[in-house]
Design a protein around this motif. Structure first.
Motif, PDB file in Angstrom:
ATOM      1  N   GLN A  95       7.015 -27.319  40.254  1.00 23.85           N
ATOM      2  CA  GLN A  95       7.089 -28.506  39.414  1.00 23.85           C
ATOM      3  C   GLN A  95       8.135 -28.254  38.340  1.00 23.85           C
ATOM      4  N   GLU A  96       8.809 -29.332  37.944  1.00 29.55           N
ATOM      5  CA  GLU A  96       9.849 -29.180  36.933  1.00 29.55           C
ATOM      6  C   GLU A  96       9.880 -30.413  36.045  1.00 29.55           C
ATOM      7  N   GLY A  97      10.023 -30.186  34.754  1.00 32.40           N
ATOM      8  CA  GLY A  97      10.185 -31.267  33.795  1.00 32.40           C
ATOM      9  C   GLY A  97       8.866 -31.843  33.331  1.00 32.40           C
ATOM     10  N   TYR A 131       5.630 -38.472  40.261  1.00 32.05           N
ATOM     11  CA  TYR A 131       4.532 -38.864  39.365  1.00 32.05           C
ATOM     12  C   TYR A 131       3.304 -39.252  40.184  1.00 32.05           C
ATOM     13  N   SER A 132       3.557 -40.025  41.243  1.00 30.24           N
ATOM     14  CA  SER A 132       2.446 -40.484  42.092  1.00 30.24           C
ATOM     15  C   SER A 132       1.750 -39.321  42.772  1.00 30.24           C
ATOM     16  N   ALA A 133       2.531 -38.362  43.282  1.00 34.94           N
ATOM     17  CA  ALA A 133       1.940 -37.185  43.926  1.00 34.94           C
ATOM     18  C   ALA A 133       1.100 -36.401  42.928  1.00 34.94           C
ATOM     19  N   ALA A 134       1.613 -36.201  41.711  1.00 35.62           N
ATOM     20  CA  ALA A 134       0.865 -35.468  40.683  1.00 35.62           C
ATOM     21  C   ALA A 134      -0.434 -36.187  40.355  1.00 35.62           C
ATOM     22  N   HIS A 135      -0.384 -37.505  40.273  1.00 36.73           N
ATOM     23  CA  HIS A 135      -1.585 -38.306  39.994  1.00 36.73           C
ATOM     24  C   HIS A 135      -2.630 -38.112  41.093  1.00 36.73           C
ATOM     25  N   ARG A 156      10.215 -33.487  38.760  1.00 32.40           N
ATOM     26  CA  ARG A 156      10.475 -33.026  40.127  1.00 32.40           C
ATOM     27  C   ARG A 156       9.296 -32.209  40.616  1.00 32.40           C
ATOM     28  N   MET A 157       9.083 -32.277  41.926  1.00 31.79           N
ATOM     29  CA  MET A 157       7.983 -31.528  42.514  1.00 31.79           C
ATOM     30  C   MET A 157       8.340 -31.194  43.958  1.00 31.79           C
ATOM     31  N   ILE A 158       7.999 -29.992  44.371  1.00 32.19           N
ATOM     32  CA  ILE A 158       8.127 -29.631  45.782  1.00 32.19           C
ATOM     33  C   ILE A 158       6.713 -29.446  46.305  1.00 32.19           C
ATOM     34  N   LEU A 159       6.400 -30.209  47.340  1.00 33.38           N
ATOM     35  CA  LEU A 159       5.080 -30.142  47.974  1.00 33.38           C
ATOM     36  C   LEU A 159       5.207 -29.550  49.362  1.00 33.38           C
TER      37      LEU A 159
END
Length: 174
Positions: free
Chosen positions: A86-88, A148-152, A110-113
């Motif tokens: 995750q970044e930012g 954002y949606s993935a983190a949620h 940013r996110m890498i899943l």
């Protein structure tokens, strides 16, 4: 409801069952994808044996000359997702379907899943087609709204409830 509408729904549902069974995966993990297709937004699902999230990304294609276009929806279904990076930090207001008001949360930009399987559904409203396939990649980089949606949705899987600072903690400035 008209008879032809009911028949169209049955036909669509039969196609849906056929395509989902072709993946050889328990069908309940597809619930977030189906909810995203039918209701919009991103969704999550958890059972004892597996977890999944659907994350929607949209791109609008517009022809200035013809003054017409369409918005392509790409819905990623991550089965057994994991955050690799995750970044930012982005402060944003979100509303979860379970709550009446929006809340202030902090999400990664940013996110890498990574996931055991990733299924991509591309919804083309111009052609009235839903292209769906498993993709080869086992990790995807997301930024902005899809991140954002993935983190949620991952917060739902980890904590059950998404928590933030309610909007009434803000102050109006004249």
């Amino acid at each position: 409801m008209e008879t032809e509408d009911i028949l169209a729904i049955f036909k669509f549902s039969a196609q849906e069952r056929k395509i989902l069974s072709s993946f050889g995966i328990q069908e309940d993990v597809f619930l977030p994808l189906l909810l995203s297709l039918k209701s919009g937004g991103s969704w999550s699902y958890a059972a004892e044996e597996s977890r999944s999230i659907a994350v929607k990304d949209v791109t609008t294609y517009y022809d200035e000359e013809n003054k017409a276009g369409y918005t392509l929806e790409e819905i990623y279904l991550f089965i057994d997702p994991e955050i690799l990076k995750q970044e930012g930090s982005v402060y944003r207001l979100e509303k979860c379907g379970r709550k009446g008001e929006r809340e202030l949360v902090i999400r990664p930009y940013r996110m890498i899943l990574k996931a055991r399987k990733i299924v991509l559904a591309q919804v083309d409203p111009g052609k009235k087609k839903i292209f769906i396939r498993e993709i080869e990649k086992k990790k995807i980089s997301l930024k902005g709204t899809p991140a954002y949606s993935a983190a949620h949705e991952l917060e739902h899987l980890e904590k059950g409830e998404v928590r933030g600072l309610p909007l009434w903690n803000f102050e109006y400035i004249p």
